[in-house]
Design a protein around this motif. Structure first.
Motif, PDB file in Angstrom:
ATOM      1  N   THR A 235       0.828  -1.209   0.000  1.00  0.00           N
ATOM      2  CA  THR A 235       0.000   0.000   0.000  1.00  0.00           C
ATOM      3  C   THR A 235       0.863   1.260   0.000  1.00  0.00           C
ATOM      4  N   SER A 236       2.017   1.223   0.668  1.00  0.00           N
ATOM      5  CA  SER A 236       2.927   2.364   0.629  1.00  0.00           C
ATOM      6  C   SER A 236       3.438   2.598  -0.789  1.00  0.00           C
ATOM      7  N   LEU A 237       3.786   1.520  -1.480  1.00  0.00           N
ATOM      8  CA  LEU A 237       4.256   1.639  -2.865  1.00  0.00           C
ATOM      9  C   LEU A 237       3.168   2.236  -3.742  1.00  0.00           C
ATOM     10  N   ARG A 238       1.948   1.738  -3.571  1.00  0.00           N
ATOM     11  CA  ARG A 238       0.819   2.283  -4.338  1.00  0.00           C
ATOM     12  C   ARG A 238       0.617   3.759  -4.043  1.00  0.00           C
ATOM     13  N   ASP A 239       0.637   4.130  -2.765  1.00  0.00           N
ATOM     14  CA  ASP A 239       0.369   5.518  -2.394  1.00  0.00           C
ATOM     15  C   ASP A 239       1.445   6.460  -2.916  1.00  0.00           C
ATOM     16  N   GLN A 240       2.687   6.006  -2.924  1.00  0.00           N
ATOM     17  CA  GLN A 240       3.754   6.834  -3.485  1.00  0.00           C
ATOM     18  C   GLN A 240       3.543   7.058  -4.979  1.00  0.00           C
ATOM     19  N   ALA A 241       3.201   5.987  -5.692  1.00  0.00           N
ATOM     20  CA  ALA A 241       2.958   6.111  -7.136  1.00  0.00           C
ATOM     21  C   ALA A 241       1.790   7.046  -7.418  1.00  0.00           C
ATOM     22  N   LEU A 242       0.692   6.879  -6.694  1.00  0.00           N
ATOM     23  CA  LEU A 242      -0.477   7.719  -6.926  1.00  0.00           C
ATOM     24  C   LEU A 242      -0.199   9.175  -6.588  1.00  0.00           C
ATOM     25  N   ALA A 243       0.570   9.411  -5.520  1.00  0.00           N
ATOM     26  CA  ALA A 243       0.903  10.786  -5.150  1.00  0.00           C
ATOM     27  C   ALA A 243       1.709  11.475  -6.234  1.00  0.00           C
ATOM     28  N   ALA A 244       2.507  10.705  -6.956  1.00  0.00           N
ATOM     29  CA  ALA A 244       3.334  11.272  -8.027  1.00  0.00           C
ATOM     30  C   ALA A 244       2.664  11.220  -9.387  1.00  0.00           C
ATOM     31  N   GLY A 245       1.470  10.643  -9.478  1.00  0.00           N
ATOM     32  CA  GLY A 245       0.784  10.534 -10.759  1.00  0.00           C
ATOM     33  C   GLY A 245       1.369   9.483 -11.675  1.00  0.00           C
ATOM     34  N   VAL A 246       1.985   8.462 -11.097  1.00  0.00           N
ATOM     35  CA  VAL A 246       2.618   7.391 -11.869  1.00  0.00           C
ATOM     36  C   VAL A 246       1.725   6.151 -11.841  1.00  0.00           C
ATOM     37  N   PRO A 247       1.453   5.513 -12.968  1.00  0.00           N
ATOM     38  CA  PRO A 247       0.617   4.311 -12.988  1.00  0.00           C
ATOM     39  C   PRO A 247       1.195   3.215 -12.084  1.00  0.00           C
ATOM     40  N   PHE A 248       0.276   2.525 -11.405  1.00  0.00           N
ATOM     41  CA  PHE A 248       0.675   1.473 -10.469  1.00  0.00           C
ATOM     42  C   PHE A 248      -0.027   0.173 -10.818  1.00  0.00           C
ATOM     43  N   PHE A 249       0.748  -0.926 -10.790  1.00  0.00           N
ATOM     44  CA  PHE A 249       0.216  -2.259 -11.103  1.00  0.00           C
ATOM     45  C   PHE A 249       0.579  -3.194  -9.952  1.00  0.00           C
ATOM     46  N   HIS A 250      -0.437  -3.679  -9.251  1.00  0.00           N
ATOM     47  CA  HIS A 250      -0.184  -4.667  -8.186  1.00  0.00           C
ATOM     48  C   HIS A 250      -0.381  -6.054  -8.777  1.00  0.00           C
ATOM     49  N   LYS A 251       0.707  -6.766  -8.947  1.00  0.00           N
ATOM     50  CA  LYS A 251       0.663  -8.049  -9.651  1.00  0.00           C
ATOM     51  C   LYS A 251       0.052  -9.153  -8.809  1.00  0.00           C
TER      52      LYS A 251
END
Length: 343
Positions: A235-251
């Protein structure tokens, strides 16, 4: 190993050869080594042999390109699932064959514009000397590096960002600890485990898709000897990506399913009572630092310490049963694929 890949973030896979060598903790229980050992034993060693693929195998991407052009949609091709395209073998003869295979790949990329080539490596420091593109990389090439822990982030992300690929990505799988990517995403880290909303440009404009990182993949480890992934890491990885506007893929969560916090709301370590534990199968209590103070296997429980309030119960149920949902939804965001103008 070719069309119809089971890897969730690609469509097909293409390999330059079979074989690799371990370079970091993420390689410890390598799925490729495990899967290939039956047919290609001994090839996952630094000085081990490598198996090079047939002419028929190399023709498959040409067919994929024709099909993609007919459909009008770019097809994703991961290179490679059973090799590292940037490996430089210490044996000169094998190294020469690797160079020839890479040269053939560069030519293949040039004639398959309807394929989006996802080049992933644990050796980004080698890439500049191996690719022929200089400062003008093809639009249909995405370049990524594997980042399983903070040490690998510090080592590999700067090397990735030094390369002028049009799309750069991170594969944070197997995710072995919590990552701080703030300096490369251009976001502010304001507490130990929380990430702010987008807080403005920082770090030479490396914010969002216009900056240096354009995609982040996260996931837990699979396989019989897999290590568990704390859900807070994902969730931390996801939140960092979303905060920066970078697409996130949880495999995937991997082999272990997160069953919930060890303590209910309002409880503390003083409420832990090992005599009340009822467990089945295999699992553990997992701390944020990766420690497993409580473990069990077929009803036998080992308690080394009292879990902290940040620990979660994890059950080893297999990749499929563990699922992919994170925070109640599946995350399958991707960068936009380039589509060539049809002639």
């Amino acid at each position: 190993m070719s069309a119809g890949s089971a890897i969730e973030w690609t469509h097909n896979t293409h390999n330059l050869w079979i074989g690799c060598s371990r370079v970091s903790p993420g390689c410890r229980f390598c799925y490729a080594e495990r899967d290939a050992e039956r047919f290609w034993p001994g090839q996952w060693h630094l000085a081990g042999p490598r198996t090079f693929l047939s002419e028929g195998y190399w023709r498959k991407p040409l067919a994929w390109n024709r099909a993609a052009r007919r459909s009008g949609t770019s097809t994703l091709v991961f290179c490679g699932s059973m090799c590292d395209f940037a490996e430089v073998h210490p044996d000169p003869e094998i190294g020469a064959r690797q160079d020839a295979a890479r040269a053939r790949l560069w030519d293949l990329i040039a004639v398959t514009p309807w394929l989006t080539w996802q080049l992933l490596t644990k050796r980004p420091e080698n890439v500049a000397a191996l690719v022929p593109w200089g400062d003008d990389w093809p639009r249909n090439v995405w370049l990524g590096t594997s980042v399983e822990d903070q040490t690998r982030a510090e080592q590999r992300i700067p090397a990735l960002l030094a390369l002028p690929a049009r799309t750069r990505f991170l594969s944070c799988e197997p995710l072995l600890e919590q990552l701080d990517l703030s300096r490369w995403l251009g976001i502010e880290h304001f507490d130990s485990f929380g990430w702010g909303q987008e807080l403005g440009a920082a770090l030479a404009g490396r914010v969002g898709p216009a900056g240096g990182l354009h995609w982040i993949i996260g996931g837990g480890e699979s396989g019989p000897r897999a290590r568990p992934m704390h859900p807070a890491w994902a969730t931390s990885l996801r939140d960092q990506a979303l905060a920066a506007g970078v697409p996130f893929f949880h495999k995937q969560h991997g082999e272990f399913r997160p069953d919930g916090p060890v303590y209910a709301a309002g409880e503390t370590e003083a409420d832990f009572d090992a005599t009340m534990l009822e467990v089945n199968g295999t699992g553990c209590a997992l701390e944020l630092d990766g420690a497993r103070p409580v473990r069990w296997d077929t009803r036998e429980i080992t308690v080394d310490a009292v879990p902290s309030t940040s620990a979660w119960w994890m059950s080893k149920v297999g990749k499929k049963a563990a699922g992919r949902a994170l925070g109640g939804q599946e995350w399958q965001q991707m960068p936009e694929r380039w589509i060539p103008v049809a002639a």
